[in-house]
Design an enzyme around this catalytic site. Structure first.
Site, PDB file in Angstrom:
ATOM      1  N   LEU A 145       0.829  -1.196   0.000  1.00  9.88           N
ATOM      2  CA  LEU A 145       0.000   0.000   0.000  1.00  9.88           C
ATOM      3  C   LEU A 145       0.872   1.259   0.000  1.00  9.88           C
ATOM      4  CD1 LEU A 145      -2.796   1.400   0.311  1.00  9.88           C
ATOM      5  CD2 LEU A 145      -2.576   1.090   2.771  1.00  9.88           C
ATOM      6  N   GLU A 203       0.485  -0.313   9.883  1.00  9.05           N
ATOM      7  CA  GLU A 203      -0.965  -0.560   9.909  1.00  9.05           C
ATOM      8  C   GLU A 203      -1.717   0.645  10.485  1.00  9.05           C
ATOM      9  OE1 GLU A 203      -2.697  -4.216  10.217  1.00  9.05           O
ATOM     10  OE2 GLU A 203      -0.909  -5.350   9.674  1.00  9.05           O
ATOM     11  N   GLY A 210       6.515  -5.540   3.742  1.00  9.82           N
ATOM     12  CA  GLY A 210       7.105  -6.689   4.435  1.00  9.82           C
ATOM     13  C   GLY A 210       7.023  -7.938   3.579  1.00  9.82           C
TER      14      GLY A 210
HETATM   15  C1  LIG Z   1       8.638  -1.954   9.986  1.00  6.22           C
HETATM   16  C2  LIG Z   1       7.610  -1.433   9.040  1.00  6.22           C
HETATM   17  C3  LIG Z   1       6.851  -2.324   8.294  1.00  6.22           C
HETATM   18  C4  LIG Z   1       5.917  -1.861   7.363  1.00  6.22           C
HETATM   19  N1  LIG Z   1       5.230  -2.756   6.575  1.00  6.22           N
HETATM   20  C5  LIG Z   1       4.412  -2.296   5.581  1.00  6.22           C
HETATM   21  C6  LIG Z   1       3.790  -3.203   4.665  1.00  6.22           C
HETATM   22  O1  LIG Z   1       3.937  -4.414   4.781  1.00  6.22           O
HETATM   23  N2  LIG Z   1       3.020  -2.683   3.671  1.00  6.22           N
HETATM   24  C7  LIG Z   1       2.821  -1.351   3.533  1.00  6.22           C
HETATM   25  O2  LIG Z   1       2.109  -0.959   2.615  1.00  6.22           O
HETATM   26  N3  LIG Z   1       3.389  -0.464   4.393  1.00  6.22           N
HETATM   27  C8  LIG Z   1       4.188  -0.905   5.394  1.00  6.22           C
HETATM   28  N4  LIG Z   1       4.793  -0.016   6.264  1.00  6.22           N
HETATM   29  C9  LIG Z   1       4.576   1.411   6.072  1.00  6.22           C
HETATM   30  C10 LIG Z   1       3.657   1.995   7.115  1.00  6.22           C
HETATM   31  O3  LIG Z   1       2.365   1.457   6.998  1.00  6.22           O
HETATM   32  C11 LIG Z   1       3.698   3.511   6.982  1.00  6.22           C
HETATM   33  O4  LIG Z   1       4.997   3.910   7.374  1.00  6.22           O
HETATM   34  C12 LIG Z   1       2.636   4.180   7.816  1.00  6.22           C
HETATM   35  O5  LIG Z   1       1.360   3.990   7.269  1.00  6.22           O
HETATM   36  C13 LIG Z   1       2.879   5.682   7.965  1.00  6.22           C
HETATM   37  O6  LIG Z   1       3.013   6.270   6.724  1.00  6.22           O
HETATM   38  P1  LIG Z   1       4.299   7.186   6.396  1.00  6.22           P
HETATM   39  O7  LIG Z   1       5.517   6.435   6.743  1.00  6.22           O
HETATM   40  O8  LIG Z   1       4.149   7.655   5.010  1.00  6.22           O
HETATM   41  O9  LIG Z   1       4.169   8.382   7.387  1.00  6.22           O
HETATM   42  P2  LIG Z   1       3.500   9.799   7.088  1.00  6.22           P
HETATM   43  O10 LIG Z   1       2.096   9.603   6.688  1.00  6.22           O
HETATM   44  O11 LIG Z   1       4.349  10.614   6.209  1.00  6.22           O
HETATM   45  O12 LIG Z   1       3.547  10.407   8.540  1.00  6.22           O
HETATM   46  C14 LIG Z   1       4.751  10.985   9.110  1.00  6.22           C
HETATM   47  C15 LIG Z   1       4.372  11.651  10.437  1.00  6.22           C
HETATM   48  O13 LIG Z   1       3.445  12.689  10.159  1.00  6.22           O
HETATM   49  C16 LIG Z   1       2.301  12.566  10.986  1.00  6.22           C
HETATM   50  N5  LIG Z   1       1.105  12.949  10.221  1.00  6.22           N
HETATM   51  C17 LIG Z   1       0.690  12.484   9.030  1.00  6.22           C
HETATM   52  N6  LIG Z   1      -0.489  13.033   8.702  1.00  6.22           N
HETATM   53  C18 LIG Z   1      -0.840  13.858   9.714  1.00  6.22           C
HETATM   54  C19 LIG Z   1      -1.968  14.693   9.981  1.00  6.22           C
HETATM   55  N7  LIG Z   1      -3.000  14.757   9.157  1.00  6.22           N
HETATM   56  N8  LIG Z   1      -1.996  15.375  11.139  1.00  6.22           N
HETATM   57  C20 LIG Z   1      -0.975  15.309  11.996  1.00  6.22           C
HETATM   58  N9  LIG Z   1       0.111  14.531  11.814  1.00  6.22           N
HETATM   59  C21 LIG Z   1       0.181  13.811  10.678  1.00  6.22           C
HETATM   60  C22 LIG Z   1       2.229  11.094  11.360  1.00  6.22           C
HETATM   61  O14 LIG Z   1       1.606  10.959  12.617  1.00  6.22           O
HETATM   62  C23 LIG Z   1       3.694  10.692  11.404  1.00  6.22           C
HETATM   63  O15 LIG Z   1       4.210  10.890  12.702  1.00  6.22           O
HETATM   64  C24 LIG Z   1       5.710  -0.470   7.221  1.00  6.22           C
HETATM   65  C25 LIG Z   1       6.443   0.423   8.010  1.00  6.22           C
HETATM   66  C26 LIG Z   1       7.384  -0.047   8.901  1.00  6.22           C
HETATM   67  C27 LIG Z   1       8.174   0.933   9.714  1.00  6.22           C
END
Ligand SMILES: Cc1cc2nc3c(=O)[nH]c(=O)nc-3n(C[C@H](O)[C@H](O)[C@H](O)COP(=O)(O)OP(=O)(O)OC[C@H]3O[C@@H](n4cnc5c(N)ncnc54)[C@H](O)[C@@H]3O)c2cc1C
Length: 722
Positions: free
Chosen positions: A192, A484, A232
């Site tokens: 995703l 998630e 993952g």
């Molecule tokens: C170990 C690990 C395994 C993972 N496995 C998968 C997987 O199997 N498949 C997959 O698809 N993804 C996976 N992910 C990705 C994970 O789902 C995303 O990292 C997560 O959804 C957050 O998205 P982002 O990293 O883009 O953070 P962002 O959305 O960029 O957020 C960054 C920061 O900004 C803050 N923020 C964002 N929007 C707002 C708002 N509207 N108001 C205030 N604060 C906000 C958030 O709270 C966060 O602290 C994995 C991540 C990790 C670390």
């Protein structure tokens, strides 16, 4: 007093109401009506230094263990898995952290071996949806407490994927389902997140464009920022991915994100297919056994049938047909599938929290420091140490009971809807569950994170040893606050639902809350008038005080959040801007209070059914968790006028300290009930025999290379001497 009575009656009404609507929690069997089960499959604990504190417990720790698990057969399954894996050399613990690549290799081999052990028996497989899923969740928990990387690999690669096929796919996807869950020929991933978009899933840019001439979808990544990442199992191992991409019709119409099954690797060679660029994310700060990866698609073709078409389909000729008019609802339905995954994360958090507090409490009971006349006393005797740890022990028990009950309610509803049975207000129930999950996952994962750090510090320098296991527990748990659904983003979704309920209550409309978690909002004006009237700590250490204070707090925070939001709209801000400007101190605190209330509500309902010998200790733990959590809301309790003067805060904190003192005699046996076997707990500081220094000595002298001269000694002595 009358109000307190009214609160107690409404708590009972809540329980009755929920029972009637959801038979899974209708009249759960009273623990005390059970015959005494044979618990000899749980190994006895060796007598030793911890006996001093074990002998003072008011209950039998094995019975508490069974009660926390909630099911004898599931507890037996957990022990069976732990015993089998303990005897298997592939699962032996490493004294030194292997290289990242080696961790990935071992984790994949461990998953293969777990598949071979066939813990999901035919009987489990053929049982009802809720029984089967509960058993699978138990297997996941058992494996997670040993190696979180394997359980994540398994959860995404097998269960999340097969669950998605069932809920988002149709008969034509059954072959993928069988190949995954029955034959274990498919190892999947869930793609995703993109490089430039994570939380804001709607704006993802990977496309799947329908080509009617060849009856295929063409999957494409426009640029690096749209590469799927963090996926993952993708980096090295998966054969398929569940891809979320924008569905584009030949005429260019975009129908929004949809799920597709996409082949990634040849299962015989693990070579990626032409048209794909797949890479591994490299070293992370935890769970390095999982091969998180990124992928770019270059006009990559997949059959039309690989679209998961339960909610929407594309005909062979290229016509889009959907039962939803709004594309965001399709995404919502697809992502709702994540609820089970999030419940799984909460169950895993309970185990990590249980392990962390078990290590710190056993250590505190065996480690002595300071004392009068050189008579050193154990750390557990210090008020400060009790206060630092016991709130987390109480949280571990409350969360465990909460999630056990909540999972049952959730699975029962899903089962009924899968079977086409009528569930009253199903879509409202789904929204309520989504709100509950969206605030509970943050509560449980953040509390576990805090606890892991506090427990590490509570074990001093020895807690910093890898062999104490607190470092691994902490770093492997950490990403759960992000994946998630990032916690801060998830909480906002719970807040949206709460505010909708508040608006309905203010307007005298019906609440959309079939699980009745906010039924009390109907009385929000009366609740807003109550205030702190207790004059001694005994009056605070009651379920009535805790529940009614929480109801006041939630009503107050709802009012504050609502008024701020409305005032901003009135000033001309858009809804988006107004929401953003009312998060801090309002929306966020509100959802935190609601999640704590949920944990307490479900736990209270459960405790009342537990066997009598366990009730006193469970009530103390419940009360400590409630008051310890309320202590963190004192600002709002004063700000809103519920508390006035110095007495309420003094009494609340005194009650917390009294409960900590009371629990000193129970807490070692409580962690015996929470802890897994010594092999699984894997901490040199917290073996159940309590022989702290003998175990530490054995570990230190047995560490590879402890006494050898550095192999690189020649490189560092002054060259003149060589
Ligand atoms: C170990 C690990 C395994 C993972 N496995 C998968 C997987 O199997 N498949 C997959 O698809 N993804 C996976 N992910 C990705 C994970 O789902 C995303 O990292 C997560 O959804 C957050 O998205 P982002 O990293 O883009 O953070 P962002 O959305 O960029 O957020 C960054 C920061 O900004 C803050 N923020 C964002 N929007 C707002 C708002 N509207 N108001 C205030 N604060 C906000 C958030 O709270 C966060 O602290 C994995 C991540 C990790 C670390």
């Amino acid at each position: 007093m009358l109000l307190l009575l009214a609160e107690a009656i409404s708590a009972l009404a809540f329980i009755e109401d929920v029972r009637c609507k959801f038979p899974a929690i209708r009249s759960p069997r009273h623990d005390c009506q059970r015959k005494m089960e044979d618990l000899s499959f749980i190994p006895d604990i060796l007598s030793g230094p911890l006996d001093v504190y074990r002998n003072t417990a008011s209950f039998n720790w094995k019975r508490l263990k069974l009660s926390l698990e909630g099911d004898l057969e599931l507890l037996k399954l957990k022990y069976k898995i732990w015993h089998i894996l303990e005897r298997d050399p592939l699962f032996a613990h490493n004294q030194v952290t292997p290289s990242v690549e080696e961790q990935k290799r071992i984790t994949q081999l461990q998953l293969k071996k777990i598949n071979e052990y066939k813990f999901v028996t035919k009987e489990i497989f053929n049982s009802s949806y809720s029984k089967r899923t509960r058993a699978i969740m138990t297997i996941n928990e058992a494996v997670q407490s040993l190696n979180p990387s394997v359980s994540v690999k398994m959860a995404i690669g097998i269960y999340l994927f097969s669950n998605a096929l069932l809920s988002l796919g149709t008969e034509r996807h059954h072959k993928f389902y069988e190949a995954t869950i029955l034959n274990r020929e498919i190892l999947a991933s869930f793609a995703l997140t993109e490089i430039a978009h994570g939380s804001d899933a709607r704006l993802m840019r990977t496309t799947a464009t329908y080509d009617a001439t060849r009856r295929e979808f063409v999957v494409h990544t426009p640029d690096f920022e749209a590469a799927k990442c963090w996926v993952g199992n993708l980096g090295r191992t998966c054969t398929h991915t569940l891809l979320f991409a924008q569905l584009i019709m030949p005429d260019g119409t975009n129908h929004g994100l949809h799920g597709f099954v996409v082949p990634i690797r040849d299962p015989d060679t693990l070579e990626t297919y032409p048209g794909l660029v797949v890479g591994d994310m490299g070293e992370k700060i935890g769970v390095n056994g999982i091969d998180n990866g990124f992928i770019m698609f270059n006009q990559y073709r997949i059959p039309r049938e690989n679209l998961l078409n339960r909610a929407a389909d594309v005909t062979e000729e290229g016509q889009y047909v959907s039962s939803f008019s709004d594309p965001s609802k399709i995404l919502g339905a697809a992502l709702e599938n994540l609820s089970a995954g999030r419940i799984g994360i909460m169950q895993e958090s309970c185990h990590s929290l249980a392990s962390a507090v078990s290590i710190a409490v056993r250590y505190a009971a065996t480690r002595t420091q300071f004392g009068e006349q050189d008579n050193e006393i154990p750390l557990i005797e210090y008020d400060l140490h009790q206060w630092r740890l016991f709130g987390y022990v109480a949280a571990a028990v409350v969360f465990r009971i909460y999630i056990e009950r909540f999972a049952q309610v959730y699975l029962n509803i899903v089962e009924k809807s899968h079977m086409g049975e009528n569930v009253d207000n199903l879509s409202e129930a789904v929204s309520e569950i989504h709100a509950m999950v969206s605030c509970s996952k943050p509560l449980l994962t953040w509390t576990t994170m805090e606890a892991a750090q506090q427990c590490r510090e509570a074990c001093g320098g020895h807690g910093y040893l890898k062999s104490a296991n607190l470092g691994d527990i902490r770093s492997n748990h950490e990403p759960t606050v992000t994946y998630e659904g990032d916690n801060n983003v998830l909480q906002q979704q719970a807040g949206n639902w709460l505010l909708r309920q508040y608006e309905a209550a203010r307007g005298g409309a019906n609440l959309d809350s079939p699980l009745n978690t906010v039924a009390f909002l109907r009385n929000h004006t009366t609740i807003a008038k109550i205030s702190f009237t207790a004059t001694n700590t005994a009056q605070l250490k009651t379920t009535q005080f805790i529940m009614s204070t929480y109801k006041w707090l939630i009503c107050y925070l709802l009012k504050q959040t609502y008024e701020k939001y409305e005032a901003l709209l009135a000033k001309g801000l858009t809804k988006f801007q107004a929401k953003n400007k009312s998060q801090v101190y309002r929306w966020r605190n509100l959802t935190k209070a609601y999640s704590e209330y949920l944990a307490l509500m479900f736990t209270l309902e459960s405790i009342e059914k537990k066997e009598e010998t366990l009730q006193p200790v469970l009530k103390k733990l419940f009360t400590l968790y409630g008051l310890w959590s309320l202590d963190r809301h004192l600002v709002e309790l004063y700000q809103g006028g519920y508390c006035v003067g110095e007495e309420p805060a003094r009494l609340l904190r005194e009650a917390v300290m009294e409960l900590c003192g009371d629990l000193k005699s129970e807490v070692v046996s409580v962690v015996d009930a929470l802890a897994p076997t010594d092999f699984v707990l894997n901490s040199v500081l917290a073996k159940s025999d309590g022989r702290l220094y003998q175990n530490l000595q054995k570990a230190l002298v047995g560490h590879p290379g402890t006494f050898s001269r550095a192999s690189w000694w020649r490189q560092v002595v002054p060259s003149a001497k060589l």
